[in-house]
Design a protein around this motif. Structure first.
Motif, PDB file in Angstrom:
ATOM      1  N   ALA A  96      -8.310  11.793 -14.452  1.00 10.25           N
ATOM      2  CA  ALA A  96      -9.039  10.719 -15.136  1.00 10.25           C
ATOM      3  C   ALA A  96      -8.188   9.453 -15.185  1.00 10.25           C
ATOM      4  O   ALA A  96      -8.685   8.340 -14.925  1.00 10.25           O
ATOM      5  N   LEU A  97      -6.893   9.599 -15.498  1.00  9.33           N
ATOM      6  CA  LEU A  97      -5.995   8.452 -15.519  1.00  9.33           C
ATOM      7  C   LEU A  97      -5.851   7.850 -14.125  1.00  9.33           C
ATOM      8  O   LEU A  97      -5.856   6.626 -13.961  1.00  9.33           O
ATOM      9  N   TRP A  98      -5.693   8.707 -13.131  1.00  6.04           N
ATOM     10  CA  TRP A  98      -5.552   8.200 -11.766  1.00  6.04           C
ATOM     11  C   TRP A  98      -6.808   7.440 -11.340  1.00  6.04           C
ATOM     12  O   TRP A  98      -6.722   6.351 -10.767  1.00  6.04           O
ATOM     13  N   PHE A  99      -7.955   8.013 -11.629  1.00  8.67           N
ATOM     14  CA  PHE A  99      -9.203   7.360 -11.241  1.00  8.67           C
ATOM     15  C   PHE A  99      -9.310   5.981 -11.895  1.00  8.67           C
ATOM     16  O   PHE A  99      -9.755   5.021 -11.274  1.00  8.67           O
ATOM     17  N   ARG A 100      -8.877   5.874 -13.121  1.00 11.44           N
ATOM     18  CA  ARG A 100      -8.953   4.610 -13.849  1.00 11.44           C
ATOM     19  C   ARG A 100      -7.918   3.604 -13.356  1.00 11.44           C
ATOM     20  O   ARG A 100      -8.203   2.419 -13.236  1.00 11.44           O
ATOM     21  N   PHE A 101      -6.682   4.039 -13.075  1.00 11.86           N
ATOM     22  CA  PHE A 101      -5.586   3.117 -12.791  1.00 11.86           C
ATOM     23  C   PHE A 101      -5.120   3.108 -11.342  1.00 11.86           C
ATOM     24  O   PHE A 101      -4.106   2.493 -11.034  1.00 11.86           O
ATOM     25  N   ARG A 102      -5.836   3.754 -10.467  1.00 10.33           N
ATOM     26  CA  ARG A 102      -5.407   3.789  -9.063  1.00 10.33           C
ATOM     27  C   ARG A 102      -5.534   2.399  -8.435  1.00 10.33           C
ATOM     28  O   ARG A 102      -6.310   1.570  -8.890  1.00 10.33           O
ATOM     29  N   LYS A 103      -4.790   2.200  -7.365  1.00  7.35           N
ATOM     30  CA  LYS A 103      -4.922   0.982  -6.578  1.00  7.35           C
ATOM     31  C   LYS A 103      -6.155   1.185  -5.701  1.00  7.35           C
ATOM     32  O   LYS A 103      -6.109   1.908  -4.709  1.00  7.35           O
ATOM     33  N   LYS A 104      -7.251   0.575  -6.088  1.00  5.34           N
ATOM     34  CA  LYS A 104      -8.556   0.892  -5.498  1.00  5.34           C
ATOM     35  C   LYS A 104      -8.642   0.631  -3.999  1.00  5.34           C
ATOM     36  O   LYS A 104      -9.281   1.381  -3.281  1.00  5.34           O
ATOM     37  N   ASP A 105      -7.975  -0.401  -3.508  1.00  3.63           N
ATOM     38  CA  ASP A 105      -8.041  -0.675  -2.077  1.00  3.63           C
ATOM     39  C   ASP A 105      -7.169   0.281  -1.255  1.00  3.63           C
ATOM     40  O   ASP A 105      -7.216   0.256  -0.024  1.00  3.63           O
ATOM     41  N   SER A 106      -6.408   1.134  -1.903  1.00  2.97           N
ATOM     42  CA  SER A 106      -5.577   2.129  -1.207  1.00  2.97           C
ATOM     43  C   SER A 106      -6.003   3.560  -1.546  1.00  2.97           C
ATOM     44  O   SER A 106      -5.239   4.508  -1.309  1.00  2.97           O
ATOM     45  N   THR A 107      -7.191   3.727  -2.081  1.00  4.16           N
ATOM     46  CA  THR A 107      -7.639   5.040  -2.541  1.00  4.16           C
ATOM     47  C   THR A 107      -7.530   6.107  -1.445  1.00  4.16           C
ATOM     48  O   THR A 107      -7.024   7.200  -1.685  1.00  4.16           O
ATOM     49  N   GLY A 108      -7.989   5.807  -0.244  1.00  2.00           N
ATOM     50  CA  GLY A 108      -7.963   6.790   0.845  1.00  2.00           C
ATOM     51  C   GLY A 108      -6.562   7.241   1.194  1.00  2.00           C
ATOM     52  O   GLY A 108      -6.296   8.432   1.333  1.00  2.00           O
ATOM     53  N   ARG A 109      -5.662   6.294   1.360  1.00  2.00           N
ATOM     54  CA  ARG A 109      -4.271   6.642   1.689  1.00  2.00           C
ATOM     55  C   ARG A 109      -3.614   7.434   0.556  1.00  2.00           C
ATOM     56  O   ARG A 109      -2.895   8.392   0.796  1.00  2.00           O
ATOM     57  N   LEU A 110      -3.859   6.999  -0.669  1.00  2.00           N
ATOM     58  CA  LEU A 110      -3.282   7.715  -1.804  1.00  2.00           C
ATOM     59  C   LEU A 110      -3.822   9.143  -1.882  1.00  2.00           C
ATOM     60  O   LEU A 110      -3.061  10.090  -2.115  1.00  2.00           O
ATOM     61  N   LEU A 111      -5.120   9.296  -1.695  1.00  2.00           N
ATOM     62  CA  LEU A 111      -5.699  10.646  -1.719  1.00  2.00           C
ATOM     63  C   LEU A 111      -5.150  11.516  -0.594  1.00  2.00           C
ATOM     64  O   LEU A 111      -4.928  12.711  -0.782  1.00  2.00           O
ATOM     65  N   LEU A 112      -4.916  10.928   0.558  1.00  2.00           N
ATOM     66  CA  LEU A 112      -4.315  11.688   1.660  1.00  2.00           C
ATOM     67  C   LEU A 112      -2.944  12.223   1.245  1.00  2.00           C
ATOM     68  O   LEU A 112      -2.643  13.403   1.439  1.00  2.00           O
ATOM     69  N   GLY A 113      -2.130  11.374   0.650  1.00  2.00           N
ATOM     70  CA  GLY A 113      -0.825  11.818   0.163  1.00  2.00           C
ATOM     71  C   GLY A 113      -0.951  12.834  -0.952  1.00  2.00           C
ATOM     72  O   GLY A 113      -0.217  13.830  -0.991  1.00  2.00           O
ATOM     73  N   GLY A 114      -1.894  12.600  -1.873  1.00  2.00           N
ATOM     74  CA  GLY A 114      -2.107  13.532  -2.981  1.00  2.00           C
ATOM     75  C   GLY A 114      -2.589  14.892  -2.510  1.00  2.00           C
ATOM     76  O   GLY A 114      -2.121  15.924  -2.991  1.00  2.00           O
ATOM     77  N   PHE A 115      -3.513  14.894  -1.565  1.00  2.00           N
ATOM     78  CA  PHE A 115      -4.004  16.179  -1.059  1.00  2.00           C
ATOM     79  C   PHE A 115      -2.939  16.907  -0.245  1.00  2.00           C
ATOM     80  O   PHE A 115      -2.871  18.137  -0.262  1.00  2.00           O
ATOM     81  N   MET A 116      -2.079  16.167   0.438  1.00  2.00           N
ATOM     82  CA  MET A 116      -0.961  16.810   1.133  1.00  2.00           C
ATOM     83  C   MET A 116      -0.042  17.449   0.097  1.00  2.00           C
ATOM     84  O   MET A 116       0.417  18.584   0.280  1.00  2.00           O
ATOM     85  N   ALA A 117       0.219  16.756  -1.014  1.00  2.00           N
ATOM     86  CA  ALA A 117       1.049  17.318  -2.088  1.00  2.00           C
ATOM     87  C   ALA A 117       0.401  18.564  -2.661  1.00  2.00           C
ATOM     88  O   ALA A 117       1.077  19.568  -2.909  1.00  2.00           O
ATOM     89  N   LEU A 118      -0.890  18.512  -2.878  1.00  2.00           N
ATOM     90  CA  LEU A 118      -1.644  19.647  -3.416  1.00  2.00           C
ATOM     91  C   LEU A 118      -1.514  20.864  -2.497  1.00  2.00           C
ATOM     92  O   LEU A 118      -1.232  21.975  -2.961  1.00  2.00           O
ATOM     93  N   ILE A 119      -1.709  20.665  -1.219  1.00  2.00           N
ATOM     94  CA  ILE A 119      -1.647  21.774  -0.262  1.00  2.00           C
ATOM     95  C   ILE A 119      -0.245  22.373  -0.210  1.00  2.00           C
ATOM     96  O   ILE A 119      -0.070  23.587  -0.307  1.00  2.00           O
ATOM     97  N   ILE A 120       0.758  21.517  -0.069  1.00  2.00           N
ATOM     98  CA  ILE A 120       2.139  22.016   0.060  1.00  2.00           C
ATOM     99  C   ILE A 120       2.601  22.665  -1.238  1.00  2.00           C
ATOM    100  O   ILE A 120       3.170  23.771  -1.217  1.00  2.00           O
TER     101      ILE A 120
END
Length: 185
Positions: A52-76
């Motif tokens: 919820a905090l991330w969704f509110r305070f994320r850098k919106k124009d970089s959402t895709g790249r950030l999610l890619l990094g976040g999902f890589m962290a999640l998987i590893i």
């Protein structure tokens, strides 16, 4: 008739029957001792509030790249966590989901969201410095907090080992988000 040796199939089936029986016993215990208790609600808070905090305070124009990094962290992180639990290096109590042996709020929420926040804050600063800071917070403060709560019980593991793994994890996620191979589909 299967190609696999029937004796091997039967032997492995015996192992899985034991695992399945233990899992059923644990779910029964979890249902009575964790479900809707304080540790259940706290675990779910650790799972939902970071997103919820991330969704509110994320850098919106970089959402895709950030999610890619976040999902890589999640998987590893979830893969390493699963291996650690399966090899008896540590275990968890207060699980949010009883059928997953790793701690979902940590692997699926806290780690990826923290990495995404670190990546978006001062994006041009040293990734090694950020990796060391992230690793220090995760290994020495986060693991200690979860151990104090009684959620994380290390058996054959040291926080220093986690520290170096977290540095590598951050480095991989940082590198993935900096790939220049993105192009419109």
């Amino acid at each position: 008739m299967p190609l696999q040796n029937p004796d091997k199939i039967e032997k492995i089936g015996g192992f899985f029957k034991k695992v399945s029986a233990t899992n059923r016993e644990y779910i029964e215990y979890w249902t009575h001792e964790t479900l809707f208790k304080w540790d259940f609600w706290l675990s779910w808070s650790f799972a939902l509030i970071p997103w919820a905090l991330w969704f509110r305070f994320r850098k919106k124009d970089s959402t895709g790249r950030l999610l890619l990094g976040g999902f890589m962290a999640l998987i590893i992180s979830s893969w390493f966590d699963f291996i650690g639990v399966e090899y008896g290096l540590w275990y968890y109590t207060g699980l949010a989901i009883p059928t997953i042996p790793s701690y979902v709020p940590w692997d699926f929420c806290l780690i990826p969201v923290m990495i995404m926040f670190f990546m978006q804050v001062k994006p041009d600063s040293s990734p090694l410095l950020k990796a060391v800071l992230f690793a220090g917070i995760s290994a020495f403060a986060g693991e200690a907090l979860f151990q104090w709560l009684g959620f994380y019980q290390p058996l054959h593991w040291r926080s220093w080992w986690s520290f170096f793994i977290y540095i590598l994890l951050y480095g991989v996620c940082h590198r993935i988000t900096r790939l220049r191979t993105f192009e419109k589909l």
